[in-house]
Write a protein that holds these residues in place. Structure first.
Motif, PDB file in Angstrom:
ATOM      1  N   ILE A 198       4.120   2.632   2.023  1.00 57.10           N
ATOM      2  CA  ILE A 198       4.873   2.523   3.280  1.00 57.10           C
ATOM      3  C   ILE A 198       6.354   2.297   2.977  1.00 57.10           C
ATOM      4  O   ILE A 198       7.231   2.929   3.556  1.00 57.10           O
ATOM      5  CB  ILE A 198       4.315   1.382   4.159  1.00 57.10           C
ATOM      6  N   GLY A 234       0.638   0.764  12.299  1.00 53.76           N
ATOM      7  CA  GLY A 234       2.084   0.912  12.151  1.00 53.76           C
ATOM      8  C   GLY A 234       2.898  -0.311  12.462  1.00 53.76           C
ATOM      9  O   GLY A 234       4.138  -0.271  12.422  1.00 53.76           O
ATOM     10  N   ALA A 292       5.239  -1.338   9.506  1.00 56.95           N
ATOM     11  CA  ALA A 292       6.396  -0.448   9.352  1.00 56.95           C
ATOM     12  C   ALA A 292       7.431  -0.719  10.439  1.00 56.95           C
ATOM     13  O   ALA A 292       8.641  -0.719  10.173  1.00 56.95           O
ATOM     14  CB  ALA A 292       5.942   1.010   9.404  1.00 56.95           C
ATOM     15  N   HIS A 293       6.975  -0.967  11.667  1.00 63.40           N
ATOM     16  CA  HIS A 293       7.913  -1.277  12.747  1.00 63.40           C
ATOM     17  C   HIS A 293       8.652  -2.586  12.477  1.00 63.40           C
ATOM     18  O   HIS A 293       9.865  -2.693  12.723  1.00 63.40           O
ATOM     19  CB  HIS A 293       7.181  -1.362  14.081  1.00 63.40           C
TER      20      HIS A 293
END
Length: 252
Positions: A232, A199, A202-203
């Motif tokens: 994503i 992730g 995405a962060h």
């Protein structure tokens, strides 16, 4: 929408080479960016031809000659696609490098962003942070160090900024944020290979989207090639408005 996406892509390609004093020139309908790095990451042709009746083979050969044997990438934006140009590039020896989704997100609709406690994202403002940025980019292109080392650090504090995400003080993800008028583009989002699937990308995306909004941008753009990255971005609310085509030339 497409105009903003295309302008951000071209602006990003031109911005740092211009600051560093590399060759950035308009050649008819094309923008020619030659950094002399022997790399298609930094040697770029952007655009297509405005007519279907021109001598494509001759025009393409003229461009090849400009780079004097160096590899380069030829990016064709969505509004300038031409089947005849695509066929002519392949005939002349270019290979298809990528077909990328041209995407945009309205920053009035931001996803929630809460960074995990062990992830810190910093803008690159000193040489140590630049080294961390390059530690992730350099495995993808060995010439990236030579390019960025030609840039004084203050050059990275204006319209184009580099960011590094750290997990427990170790660099794990990078990205570039390019600001232009009331728009922003995100480029070179890369996660360290052994840290993927956690992730971090995405962060970083949501962090830069918030940063862009705070800086006055109304929307953010990007181009996405991989299926995983594309999904994503879709989940984050990006929408597709067209396709970029990218061809690569390597002297035979």
């Amino acid at each position: 929408m497409l105009s903003a996406i295309e302008q951000n892509a071209l602006g990003h390609f031109m911005y740092l080479p211009n600051l560093a004093g590399f060759s950035v020139n308009q050649n008819g309908a094309l923008m020619i960016i030659s950094c002399g790095m022997g790399s298609s990451m930094f040697n770029i042709v952007y655009g297509g031809f405005n007519t279907t009746s021109c001598d494509f083979d001759r025009k393409i050969q003229d461009v090849i000659n400009l780079f004097k044997g160096q590899p380069f990438a030829w990016w064709i934006p969505p509004t300038e696609h031409s089947q005849k140009l695509t066929q002519a590039l392949i005939k002349c020896g270019f290979v298809v490098e990528a077909s990328e989704h041209a995407m945009m997100h309205d920053l009035n609709e931001l996803p929630t962003n809460t960074l995990p406690a062990n992830l810190i994202i910093e803008q690159t403002t000193n040489s140590a942070q630049l080294e961390d940025f390059l530690s992730i980019l350099e495995p993808y292109d060995a010439t990236s160090r030579s390019f960025y080392k030609k840039l004084a650090l203050p050059m990275l504090q204006a319209s184009e900024k580099l960011y590094v995400g750290y997990e427990n003080d170790a660099p794990v993800v990078i990205a570039i944020l390019f600001n232009q008028n009331d728009s922003a583009g995100i480029f070179s989002l890369l996660t360290r290979e052994d840290k993927r699937g956690r992730g971090f990308g995405a962060h970083m995306m949501t962090y830069l989207m918030q940063t862009a909004k705070e800086g006055g941008a109304k929307h953010v753009t990007l181009s996405a090639s991989s299926d995983s990255g594309f999904r994503i971005y879709e989940r984050l609310g990006f929408k597709v408005y067209g396709q970029f085509e990218c061809f690569e030339w390597k002297d035979r």
